[in-house]
Design an enzyme around this catalytic site. Structure first.
Site, PDB file in Angstrom:
ATOM      1  CE  LYS A  49      -4.266  -2.984   9.139  1.00  0.00           C
ATOM      2  NZ  LYS A  49      -4.147  -4.451   9.241  1.00  0.00           N
ATOM      3  N   GLY A 179      -1.600 -12.598  21.859  1.00  0.00           N
ATOM      4  CA  GLY A 179      -0.925 -11.315  21.602  1.00  0.00           C
ATOM      5  C   GLY A 179      -0.102 -11.360  20.327  1.00  0.00           C
ATOM      6  N   GLY A 180      -0.700 -11.962  19.275  1.00  0.00           N
ATOM      7  CA  GLY A 180      -0.042 -11.985  17.967  1.00  0.00           C
ATOM      8  C   GLY A 180      -0.428 -10.738  17.185  1.00  0.00           C
ATOM      9  CB  ILE A 182      -5.336 -10.924  14.778  1.00  0.00           C
ATOM     10  CG1 ILE A 182      -5.168 -11.332  13.314  1.00  0.00           C
ATOM     11  CG2 ILE A 182      -6.795 -10.576  15.084  1.00  0.00           C
ATOM     12  CD1 ILE A 182      -6.078 -12.438  12.840  1.00  0.00           C
ATOM     13  CB  SER A 265      -6.781 -12.956  17.855  1.00  0.00           C
ATOM     14  OG  SER A 265      -6.251 -12.353  19.034  1.00  0.00           O
ATOM     15  CG  HIS A 443      16.901  15.618   3.841  1.00  0.00           C
ATOM     16  ND1 HIS A 443      17.057  15.023   5.065  1.00  0.00           N
ATOM     17  CD2 HIS A 443      16.897  16.961   4.048  1.00  0.00           C
ATOM     18  CE1 HIS A 443      17.150  15.969   5.992  1.00  0.00           C
ATOM     19  NE2 HIS A 443      17.048  17.155   5.406  1.00  0.00           N
TER      20      HIS A 443
END
Ligand code: NAD
Length: 454
Positions: A49, A179-180, A182, A265, A443
Protein backbone atom coordinates in the site's frame (compact mmCIF):
# COMPACT_ATOMS: atom_id res chain seq x y z
CA UNK A 1 9.07 -20.22 33.96
CA UNK A 2 5.81 -21.75 32.82
CA UNK A 3 3.74 -19.63 30.46
CA UNK A 4 0.00 -19.54 30.07
CA UNK A 5 0.37 -19.14 26.30
CA UNK A 6 3.15 -19.75 23.78
CA UNK A 7 2.60 -18.26 20.35
CA UNK A 8 4.59 -19.32 17.31
CA UNK A 9 4.56 -16.49 14.77
CA UNK A 10 4.35 -12.73 15.28
CA UNK A 11 2.11 -11.62 12.41
CA UNK A 12 -1.36 -10.07 12.86
CA UNK A 13 -2.69 -13.28 14.45
CA UNK A 14 0.27 -13.78 16.78
CA UNK A 15 0.80 -10.22 17.97
CA UNK A 16 -2.93 -9.62 18.47
CA UNK A 17 -3.21 -12.77 20.58
CA UNK A 18 -0.08 -11.85 22.53
CA UNK A 19 -1.35 -8.38 23.32
CA UNK A 20 -4.82 -9.48 24.43
CA UNK A 21 -3.63 -12.35 26.61
CA UNK A 22 -0.85 -10.25 28.19
CA UNK A 23 -3.31 -7.42 28.86
CA UNK A 24 -5.49 -9.94 30.66
CA UNK A 25 -2.56 -10.56 33.02
CA UNK A 26 -1.38 -13.85 31.55
CA UNK A 27 2.26 -14.80 30.98
CA UNK A 28 2.81 -15.00 27.26
CA UNK A 29 5.82 -15.88 25.14
CA UNK A 30 5.84 -15.12 21.44
CA UNK A 31 8.38 -16.55 18.99
CA UNK A 32 9.17 -14.79 15.71
CA UNK A 33 11.93 -15.89 13.34
CA UNK A 34 11.86 -12.75 11.17
CA UNK A 35 10.39 -9.36 12.00
CA UNK A 36 7.32 -8.78 14.15
CA UNK A 37 4.30 -7.96 11.99
CA UNK A 38 4.67 -10.98 9.72
CA UNK A 39 3.89 -10.96 6.02
CA UNK A 40 1.29 -8.21 6.33
CA UNK A 41 3.56 -5.62 7.79
CA UNK A 42 6.89 -6.57 6.28
CA UNK A 43 6.28 -8.06 2.83
CA UNK A 44 2.55 -7.75 2.22
CA UNK A 45 -0.27 -5.30 2.92
CA UNK A 46 1.65 -2.33 4.29
CA UNK A 47 4.65 -2.13 1.92
CA UNK A 48 2.35 -2.75 -1.06
CA UNK A 49 0.00 0.00 0.00
CA UNK A 50 2.90 2.39 0.62
CA UNK A 51 4.23 1.85 -2.91
CA UNK A 52 0.74 1.88 -4.43
CA UNK A 53 0.09 5.22 -2.77
CA UNK A 54 3.25 6.62 -4.37
CA UNK A 55 2.14 5.31 -7.75
CA UNK A 56 -1.33 6.80 -7.23
CA UNK A 57 0.16 10.20 -6.39
CA UNK A 58 2.14 10.03 -9.62
CA UNK A 59 -0.94 8.95 -11.57
CA UNK A 60 -3.02 11.76 -10.06
CA UNK A 61 -0.35 14.35 -10.74
CA UNK A 62 -0.04 13.13 -14.32
CA UNK A 63 -3.80 13.38 -14.76
CA UNK A 64 -4.24 16.62 -12.81
CA UNK A 65 -5.31 18.57 -15.85
CA UNK A 66 -8.82 17.17 -15.65
CA UNK A 67 -9.20 19.05 -12.36
CA UNK A 68 -7.87 22.27 -13.87
CA UNK A 69 -4.37 21.81 -12.49
CA UNK A 70 -1.35 22.00 -14.73
CA UNK A 71 1.67 20.06 -13.59
CA UNK A 72 4.67 19.98 -15.85
CA UNK A 73 7.49 17.48 -15.90
CA UNK A 74 5.76 15.18 -13.45
CA UNK A 75 8.26 12.55 -12.42
CA UNK A 76 8.84 10.01 -9.69
CA UNK A 77 11.83 8.66 -7.86
CA UNK A 78 11.39 4.91 -7.37
CA UNK A 79 14.26 4.71 -4.89
CA UNK A 80 12.60 7.43 -2.78
CA UNK A 81 9.29 5.55 -2.88
CA UNK A 82 11.08 2.42 -1.69
CA UNK A 83 12.84 4.36 1.06
CA UNK A 84 9.56 5.79 2.30
CA UNK A 85 8.00 2.31 2.25
CA UNK A 86 10.85 0.99 4.40
CA UNK A 87 10.41 3.80 6.92
CA UNK A 88 6.64 3.21 7.17
CA UNK A 89 7.23 -0.51 7.78
CA UNK A 90 10.01 0.13 10.31
CA UNK A 91 7.84 2.50 12.35
CA UNK A 92 4.90 0.09 12.42
CA UNK A 93 7.09 -2.86 13.41
CA UNK A 94 8.61 -0.75 16.20
CA UNK A 95 5.07 0.14 17.31
CA UNK A 96 4.14 -3.51 17.71
CA UNK A 97 7.32 -4.21 19.61
CA UNK A 98 6.53 -1.33 21.93
CA UNK A 99 2.96 -2.47 22.50
CA UNK A 100 4.08 -5.99 23.42
CA UNK A 101 6.79 -4.58 25.71
CA UNK A 102 4.20 -2.40 27.41
CA UNK A 103 2.16 -5.49 28.18
CA UNK A 104 5.26 -7.37 29.46
CA UNK A 105 4.95 -10.03 26.81
CA UNK A 106 8.15 -12.06 26.28
CA UNK A 107 9.19 -11.81 22.64
CA UNK A 108 11.83 -14.30 21.49
CA UNK A 109 13.58 -13.71 18.21
CA UNK A 110 14.32 -17.05 16.54
CA UNK A 111 12.84 -20.13 14.94
CA UNK A 112 10.70 -22.05 17.40
CA UNK A 113 10.27 -25.80 17.31
CA UNK A 114 7.50 -27.54 19.17
CA UNK A 115 9.00 -30.52 21.03
CA UNK A 116 6.25 -32.37 22.87
CA UNK A 117 3.59 -32.21 25.55
CA UNK A 118 4.64 -33.30 29.01
CA UNK A 119 2.20 -33.30 31.94
CA UNK A 120 -0.15 -31.02 30.02
CA UNK A 121 2.48 -28.44 29.15
CA UNK A 122 3.69 -27.85 25.61
CA UNK A 123 7.47 -27.71 25.35
CA UNK A 124 8.97 -25.44 22.74
CA UNK A 125 12.62 -24.96 21.86
CA UNK A 126 14.08 -21.76 20.45
CA UNK A 127 17.74 -20.73 20.20
CA UNK A 128 18.67 -23.74 22.37
CA UNK A 129 16.36 -22.68 25.23
CA UNK A 130 13.27 -24.65 26.27
CA UNK A 131 9.97 -22.98 27.11
CA UNK A 132 6.83 -24.51 28.59
CA UNK A 133 3.27 -23.32 28.13
CA UNK A 134 -0.19 -24.51 29.00
CA UNK A 135 -1.65 -23.31 25.69
CA UNK A 136 -0.02 -23.28 22.29
CA UNK A 137 -1.11 -21.01 19.45
CA UNK A 138 0.17 -21.60 15.93
CA UNK A 139 0.26 -18.43 13.86
CA UNK A 140 2.97 -19.38 11.38
CA UNK A 141 1.29 -17.81 8.35
CA UNK A 142 1.85 -18.73 4.73
CA UNK A 143 4.42 -18.44 1.96
CA UNK A 144 4.17 -17.86 -1.77
CA UNK A 145 3.20 -21.02 -3.61
CA UNK A 146 5.63 -22.05 -6.34
CA UNK A 147 3.67 -23.96 -8.99
CA UNK A 148 5.27 -26.96 -10.70
CA UNK A 149 5.99 -25.07 -13.93
CA UNK A 150 9.34 -25.80 -15.52
CA UNK A 151 11.74 -22.88 -15.61
CA UNK A 152 10.59 -21.12 -12.42
CA UNK A 153 13.12 -22.51 -9.97
CA UNK A 154 16.46 -20.72 -9.84
CA UNK A 155 15.42 -18.41 -12.69
CA UNK A 156 16.73 -14.90 -11.90
CA UNK A 157 14.02 -13.36 -14.10
CA UNK A 158 11.28 -14.82 -11.90
CA UNK A 159 9.97 -12.84 -8.97
CA UNK A 160 7.62 -13.64 -6.15
CA UNK A 161 5.69 -10.87 -4.41
CA UNK A 162 8.52 -10.28 -1.91
CA UNK A 163 10.99 -9.69 -4.77
CA UNK A 164 8.50 -7.41 -6.52
CA UNK A 165 8.26 -5.31 -3.35
CA UNK A 166 12.00 -5.12 -2.84
CA UNK A 167 12.91 -4.09 -6.41
CA UNK A 168 15.57 -1.41 -6.50
CA UNK A 169 14.89 -0.54 -10.12
CA UNK A 170 11.82 -0.71 -12.30
CA UNK A 171 11.93 -3.50 -14.86
CA UNK A 172 11.59 -2.64 -18.55
CA UNK A 173 8.59 -4.96 -18.82
CA UNK A 174 6.72 -7.45 -16.71
CA UNK A 175 4.62 -10.59 -17.07
CA UNK A 176 2.44 -11.50 -14.12
CA UNK A 177 1.37 -15.12 -13.80
CA UNK A 178 -1.92 -15.20 -11.85
CA UNK A 179 -4.58 -12.51 -12.05
CA UNK A 180 -5.64 -12.82 -8.41
CA UNK A 181 -5.35 -10.18 -5.70
CA UNK A 182 -1.55 -10.05 -5.60
CA UNK A 183 -1.25 -10.16 -9.38
CA UNK A 184 -3.71 -7.31 -9.95
CA UNK A 185 -2.25 -5.09 -7.22
CA UNK A 186 1.24 -5.42 -8.71
CA UNK A 187 -0.19 -4.94 -12.22
CA UNK A 188 -1.59 -1.65 -10.91
CA UNK A 189 1.65 -0.57 -9.26
CA UNK A 190 3.97 -1.30 -12.14
CA UNK A 191 1.57 -0.14 -14.85
CA UNK A 192 1.05 3.20 -13.10
CA UNK A 193 4.83 3.61 -12.96
CA UNK A 194 5.01 3.12 -16.73
CA UNK A 195 6.08 -0.53 -16.98
CA UNK A 196 4.35 -2.50 -19.78
CA UNK A 197 2.47 -5.32 -18.02
CA UNK A 198 0.94 -8.59 -19.26
CA UNK A 199 -1.24 -10.61 -16.87
CA UNK A 200 -1.79 -14.31 -17.53
CA UNK A 201 -4.73 -15.90 -15.72
CA UNK A 202 -5.85 -19.50 -16.03
CA UNK A 203 -9.50 -18.85 -15.17
CA UNK A 204 -11.97 -17.25 -17.59
CA UNK A 205 -11.58 -13.98 -15.70
CA UNK A 206 -9.21 -12.14 -13.37
CA UNK A 207 -10.16 -11.98 -9.67
CA UNK A 208 -12.40 -15.00 -10.23
CA UNK A 209 -13.86 -15.06 -6.72
CA UNK A 210 -15.26 -11.53 -6.89
CA UNK A 211 -18.50 -10.18 -8.33
CA UNK A 212 -17.83 -10.31 -12.04
CA UNK A 213 -19.85 -7.23 -12.97
CA UNK A 214 -17.64 -5.24 -10.63
CA UNK A 215 -14.49 -6.88 -12.02
CA UNK A 216 -15.64 -6.02 -15.56
CA UNK A 217 -15.45 -2.30 -14.72
CA UNK A 218 -11.79 -2.77 -13.78
CA UNK A 219 -11.08 -4.94 -16.81
CA UNK A 220 -12.54 -2.34 -19.17
CA UNK A 221 -10.42 0.40 -17.65
CA UNK A 222 -7.20 -1.64 -17.50
CA UNK A 223 -7.54 -2.95 -21.06
CA UNK A 224 -8.12 0.59 -22.31
CA UNK A 225 -5.10 1.76 -20.32
CA UNK A 226 -2.96 -0.82 -22.12
CA UNK A 227 -2.55 -3.63 -19.60
CA UNK A 228 -2.44 -6.83 -21.61
CA UNK A 229 -4.71 -9.33 -19.86
CA UNK A 230 -4.82 -12.92 -21.12
CA UNK A 231 -7.51 -15.00 -19.43
CA UNK A 232 -8.21 -18.71 -19.82
CA UNK A 233 -4.53 -19.01 -20.48
CA UNK A 234 -2.26 -21.57 -18.90
CA UNK A 235 1.46 -21.09 -18.46
CA UNK A 236 3.20 -24.19 -19.84
CA UNK A 237 6.81 -23.30 -19.10
CA UNK A 238 9.20 -20.43 -18.55
CA UNK A 239 12.45 -20.26 -20.43
CA UNK A 240 14.69 -17.43 -19.21
CA UNK A 241 12.64 -14.29 -19.81
CA UNK A 242 10.01 -15.95 -21.98
CA UNK A 243 6.72 -17.36 -20.78
CA UNK A 244 5.21 -20.06 -22.99
CA UNK A 245 1.46 -20.40 -22.66
CA UNK A 246 -1.48 -22.17 -24.18
CA UNK A 247 -4.99 -20.88 -24.45
CA UNK A 248 -7.65 -22.93 -22.70
CA UNK A 249 -10.31 -21.52 -25.03
CA UNK A 250 -9.71 -23.93 -27.88
CA UNK A 251 -9.13 -21.74 -30.97
CA UNK A 252 -6.32 -19.50 -29.82
CA UNK A 253 -3.59 -22.13 -29.42
CA UNK A 254 -0.15 -21.47 -28.04
CA UNK A 255 1.87 -18.32 -27.63
CA UNK A 256 4.73 -16.72 -25.80
CA UNK A 257 5.52 -13.42 -24.19
CA UNK A 258 8.85 -12.11 -22.96
CA UNK A 259 9.60 -9.61 -20.21
CA UNK A 260 12.48 -8.52 -18.04
CA UNK A 261 10.66 -9.81 -14.96
CA UNK A 262 8.08 -12.54 -14.47
CA UNK A 263 6.07 -12.26 -11.27
CA UNK A 264 4.49 -15.53 -10.18
CA UNK A 265 1.50 -14.92 -7.91
CA UNK A 266 -0.68 -18.01 -7.95
CA UNK A 267 -1.64 -18.28 -4.30
CA UNK A 268 -0.04 -18.97 -0.95
CA UNK A 269 0.40 -22.09 1.19
CA UNK A 270 0.36 -22.63 4.96
CA UNK A 271 3.71 -22.66 6.78
CA UNK A 272 4.09 -25.78 8.91
CA UNK A 273 7.81 -25.75 9.65
CA UNK A 274 8.74 -26.36 13.27
CA UNK A 275 5.49 -28.19 13.95
CA UNK A 276 6.61 -31.68 12.88
CA UNK A 277 6.39 -32.97 16.45
CA UNK A 278 2.68 -32.19 16.67
CA UNK A 279 1.74 -35.73 15.75
CA UNK A 280 -1.83 -36.20 14.70
CA UNK A 281 -2.43 -32.51 14.02
CA UNK A 282 -5.33 -32.51 11.57
CA UNK A 283 -4.63 -30.87 8.23
CA UNK A 284 -6.78 -30.24 5.20
CA UNK A 285 -4.97 -29.52 1.92
CA UNK A 286 -1.87 -28.59 3.86
CA UNK A 287 -3.61 -26.15 6.25
CA UNK A 288 -4.46 -26.66 9.93
CA UNK A 289 -8.08 -27.60 10.57
CA UNK A 290 -9.72 -25.50 13.30
CA UNK A 291 -13.15 -25.34 14.88
CA UNK A 292 -15.27 -22.23 15.39
CA UNK A 293 -13.08 -21.13 18.32
CA UNK A 294 -9.84 -21.72 16.40
CA UNK A 295 -9.03 -24.90 18.34
CA UNK A 296 -7.14 -27.62 16.51
CA UNK A 297 -7.84 -31.29 17.20
CA UNK A 298 -4.98 -31.35 19.76
CA UNK A 299 -5.65 -30.35 23.38
CA UNK A 300 -5.05 -26.66 24.12
CA UNK A 301 -3.56 -26.05 20.69
CA UNK A 302 -5.08 -23.21 18.71
CA UNK A 303 -4.25 -21.98 15.22
CA UNK A 304 -5.04 -18.59 13.69
CA UNK A 305 -4.31 -16.76 10.47
CA UNK A 306 -3.15 -17.96 7.06
CA UNK A 307 -1.91 -21.28 8.47
CA UNK A 308 -5.58 -22.29 8.88
CA UNK A 309 -6.18 -21.74 5.16
CA UNK A 310 -9.57 -20.16 5.93
CA UNK A 311 -9.42 -16.73 4.31
CA UNK A 312 -5.88 -15.39 3.94
CA UNK A 313 -6.44 -11.84 5.15
CA UNK A 314 -4.75 -10.01 8.02
CA UNK A 315 -8.06 -8.88 9.52
CA UNK A 316 -9.34 -12.47 9.57
CA UNK A 317 -6.14 -13.47 11.39
CA UNK A 318 -6.56 -10.82 14.07
CA UNK A 319 -10.25 -11.60 14.55
CA UNK A 320 -9.45 -15.30 14.90
CA UNK A 321 -6.82 -14.39 17.49
CA UNK A 322 -9.38 -12.40 19.50
CA UNK A 323 -11.79 -15.34 19.49
CA UNK A 324 -9.11 -17.90 20.35
CA UNK A 325 -7.73 -15.91 23.29
CA UNK A 326 -11.23 -15.13 24.58
CA UNK A 327 -11.95 -18.85 24.41
CA UNK A 328 -8.85 -19.91 26.34
CA UNK A 329 -9.20 -17.09 28.89
CA UNK A 330 -12.73 -18.14 29.69
CA UNK A 331 -11.65 -21.70 30.14
CA UNK A 332 -13.32 -22.68 26.93
CA UNK A 333 -16.81 -21.55 27.94
CA UNK A 334 -19.01 -21.58 24.88
CA UNK A 335 -20.49 -18.07 25.12
CA UNK A 336 -17.50 -16.64 23.25
CA UNK A 337 -18.51 -14.95 19.98
CA UNK A 338 -17.25 -16.93 17.01
CA UNK A 339 -15.62 -15.54 13.88
CA UNK A 340 -18.37 -14.70 11.41
CA UNK A 341 -16.78 -15.77 8.13
CA UNK A 342 -19.87 -14.60 6.24
CA UNK A 343 -19.17 -10.95 6.97
CA UNK A 344 -15.47 -10.57 6.20
CA UNK A 345 -14.77 -7.49 4.10
CA UNK A 346 -12.09 -7.71 1.45
CA UNK A 347 -10.39 -5.07 -0.64
CA UNK A 348 -8.32 -5.23 -3.80
CA UNK A 349 -6.11 -2.15 -4.01
CA UNK A 350 -6.33 -1.63 -7.73
CA UNK A 351 -7.12 1.84 -9.08
CA UNK A 352 -10.07 2.08 -8.68
CA UNK A 353 -10.31 -0.05 -5.57
CA UNK A 354 -12.66 -2.98 -5.28
CA UNK A 355 -14.27 -3.69 -1.92
CA UNK A 356 -16.76 -6.33 -0.99
CA UNK A 357 -18.39 -8.15 1.87
CA UNK A 358 -20.74 -11.10 2.08
CA UNK A 359 -22.24 -13.16 -0.68
CA UNK A 360 -22.04 -12.43 -4.37
CA UNK A 361 -25.16 -12.84 -6.46
CA UNK A 362 -23.79 -16.15 -7.83
CA UNK A 363 -22.91 -17.49 -4.37
CA UNK A 364 -26.31 -16.53 -2.93
CA UNK A 365 -28.16 -18.18 -5.81
CA UNK A 366 -26.06 -21.33 -5.52
CA UNK A 367 -27.12 -21.49 -1.86
CA UNK A 368 -30.77 -21.39 -2.91
CA UNK A 369 -31.29 -17.83 -1.67
CA UNK A 370 -33.65 -15.91 -3.89
CA UNK A 371 -31.95 -12.59 -4.40
CA UNK A 372 -32.84 -9.08 -5.31
CA UNK A 373 -29.87 -7.22 -6.75
CA UNK A 374 -29.77 -3.46 -6.32
CA UNK A 375 -27.09 -1.56 -8.17
CA UNK A 376 -26.07 1.97 -9.03
CA UNK A 377 -23.16 3.59 -10.76
CA UNK A 378 -20.87 5.38 -8.31
CA UNK A 379 -21.64 8.59 -10.15
CA UNK A 380 -24.87 8.74 -8.12
CA UNK A 381 -22.68 10.00 -5.29
CA UNK A 382 -22.02 13.73 -5.46
CA UNK A 383 -18.68 13.37 -3.70
CA UNK A 384 -17.61 10.67 -6.16
CA UNK A 385 -18.45 13.03 -9.04
CA UNK A 386 -16.53 15.86 -7.41
CA UNK A 387 -13.37 13.82 -6.92
CA UNK A 388 -13.29 11.19 -9.66
CA UNK A 389 -13.38 13.11 -12.91
CA UNK A 390 -13.87 10.81 -15.88
CA UNK A 391 -13.97 7.69 -13.69
CA UNK A 392 -16.73 5.15 -13.41
CA UNK A 393 -17.71 2.80 -10.62
CA UNK A 394 -20.43 0.50 -9.48
CA UNK A 395 -22.06 -0.48 -6.21
CA UNK A 396 -24.18 -3.61 -5.88
CA UNK A 397 -26.23 -4.73 -2.93
CA UNK A 398 -27.38 -8.35 -2.73
CA UNK A 399 -30.58 -8.74 -0.77
CA UNK A 400 -32.41 -11.88 0.33
CA UNK A 401 -35.71 -11.09 -1.35
CA UNK A 402 -37.76 -13.17 1.09
CA UNK A 403 -36.59 -11.33 4.19
CA UNK A 404 -35.18 -8.05 2.86
CA UNK A 405 -31.86 -8.88 4.59
CA UNK A 406 -28.67 -7.50 3.08
CA UNK A 407 -26.37 -10.47 2.39
CA UNK A 408 -23.65 -8.85 0.32
CA UNK A 409 -22.23 -5.57 -0.98
CA UNK A 410 -19.74 -5.26 -3.83
CA UNK A 411 -18.29 -2.01 -5.10
CA UNK A 412 -15.65 -0.56 -7.34
CA UNK A 413 -14.71 3.11 -7.17
CA UNK A 414 -12.37 5.15 -4.95
CA UNK A 415 -12.32 5.15 -1.98
CA UNK A 416 -14.69 2.23 -1.40
CA UNK A 417 -12.15 0.50 0.86
CA UNK A 418 -12.88 3.25 3.39
CA UNK A 419 -16.61 2.62 3.69
CA UNK A 420 -16.97 -1.13 3.14
CA UNK A 421 -16.87 -1.45 6.94
CA UNK A 422 -20.34 0.15 7.04
CA UNK A 423 -21.60 -2.56 4.72
CA UNK A 424 -19.83 -5.18 6.87
CA UNK A 425 -21.80 -3.93 9.87
CA UNK A 426 -25.03 -4.37 7.93
CA UNK A 427 -24.15 -7.90 6.78
CA UNK A 428 -22.70 -8.92 10.15
CA UNK A 429 -25.78 -7.78 12.03
CA UNK A 430 -28.29 -9.11 9.52
CA UNK A 431 -29.69 -5.66 8.73
CA UNK A 432 -32.73 -5.48 6.51
CA UNK A 433 -32.99 -2.69 3.97
CA UNK A 434 -35.15 -0.74 6.38
CA UNK A 435 -32.69 -1.22 9.30
CA UNK A 436 -29.89 0.16 7.16
CA UNK A 437 -32.15 2.97 5.94
CA UNK A 438 -32.19 4.31 9.50
CA UNK A 439 -28.42 4.71 9.57
CA UNK A 440 -27.44 8.28 8.75
CA UNK A 441 -24.58 8.68 6.29
CA UNK A 442 -22.55 11.89 6.27
CA UNK A 443 -22.99 14.15 3.25
CA UNK A 444 -21.18 14.54 0.97
CA UNK A 445 -19.32 11.24 1.13
CA UNK A 446 -18.93 8.42 -1.37
CA UNK A 447 -20.37 6.12 1.32
CA UNK A 448 -23.78 7.62 0.55
CA UNK A 449 -23.91 5.31 -2.45
CA UNK A 450 -24.91 2.61 0.06
CA UNK A 451 -27.81 4.74 1.25
CA UNK A 452 -28.85 5.48 -2.31
CA UNK A 453 -29.34 1.75 -2.81
CA UNK A 454 -31.85 1.37 0.03
P1 NAD B 1 -5.16 -15.75 -5.40
O1 NAD B 1 -5.66 -17.10 -5.06
O2 NAD B 1 -5.94 -14.55 -5.04
O3 NAD B 1 -4.93 -15.65 -6.99
C1 NAD B 1 -4.13 -16.55 -7.70
C2 NAD B 1 -4.63 -16.57 -9.14
O4 NAD B 1 -3.73 -17.30 -9.92
C3 NAD B 1 -5.99 -17.22 -9.30
O5 NAD B 1 -6.85 -16.34 -9.97
C4 NAD B 1 -5.68 -18.48 -10.11
O6 NAD B 1 -6.72 -18.84 -11.00
C5 NAD B 1 -4.44 -18.08 -10.87
N1 NAD B 1 -3.56 -19.17 -11.26
C6 NAD B 1 -3.21 -20.24 -10.52
N2 NAD B 1 -2.34 -21.01 -11.22
C7 NAD B 1 -2.12 -20.39 -12.41
C8 NAD B 1 -1.32 -20.67 -13.56
N3 NAD B 1 -0.50 -21.73 -13.60
N4 NAD B 1 -1.35 -19.82 -14.61
C9 NAD B 1 -2.15 -18.71 -14.57
N5 NAD B 1 -2.94 -18.40 -13.51
C10 NAD B 1 -2.91 -19.22 -12.44
O7 NAD B 1 -3.68 -15.70 -4.81
P2 NAD B 1 -2.67 -14.49 -4.68
O8 NAD B 1 -3.07 -13.36 -5.57
O9 NAD B 1 -1.33 -15.09 -4.86
O10 NAD B 1 -2.86 -14.00 -3.19
C11 NAD B 1 -2.58 -14.93 -2.10
C12 NAD B 1 -3.40 -14.61 -0.87
O11 NAD B 1 -3.02 -13.37 -0.32
C13 NAD B 1 -4.87 -14.53 -1.19
O12 NAD B 1 -5.58 -15.27 -0.24
C14 NAD B 1 -5.19 -13.08 -1.09
O13 NAD B 1 -6.51 -12.83 -0.64
C15 NAD B 1 -4.16 -12.58 -0.08
N6 NAD B 1 -3.89 -11.16 -0.37
C16 NAD B 1 -4.82 -10.23 -0.03
C17 NAD B 1 -4.62 -8.90 -0.35
C18 NAD B 1 -5.65 -7.88 0.03
O14 NAD B 1 -6.46 -8.16 0.88
N7 NAD B 1 -5.67 -6.71 -0.58
C19 NAD B 1 -3.49 -8.52 -1.05
C20 NAD B 1 -2.58 -9.50 -1.41
C21 NAD B 1 -2.79 -10.82 -1.06
Amino acid sequence: MKYFLAIVGGGPAGYTAAEIASKAGKDVVLFEQNALGGTCLNVGCIPTKSLLYGAKQYYNASHAQKYGVTAENVAFDFAAMQKRKTIVVRKLVAGIKQRLNNEHCTVVSGQAKVLDNIRQFWRIECNGVEYEAEHLMICTGSTNFVPPISGIKDNPAVWDSTDALAATELPQSMVIVGGGVIGMEFATLYHELGVPVTVIEAMPTILPNLDQEVVQVLLDKYKKAGINILTQTKVESIDGNTVHYSSLSSEEGRGEVSAERILVSVGRRANLQGLEALEGLELNRGAIVIDEFCQTNLPKVYACGDVTGKIMLAHVASRQAEVAVEHMLHDQMVNVQMVNYNAIPSVVYTNPEIASVGLTEVQAESMGISVEVRKLPMTFSGRFMAENEGETGLCKMIVDSRTGTIVGVHCIGNPCSEFIAAASCAVRNGYTLSDFQQVVFPHPTVSEILHELL
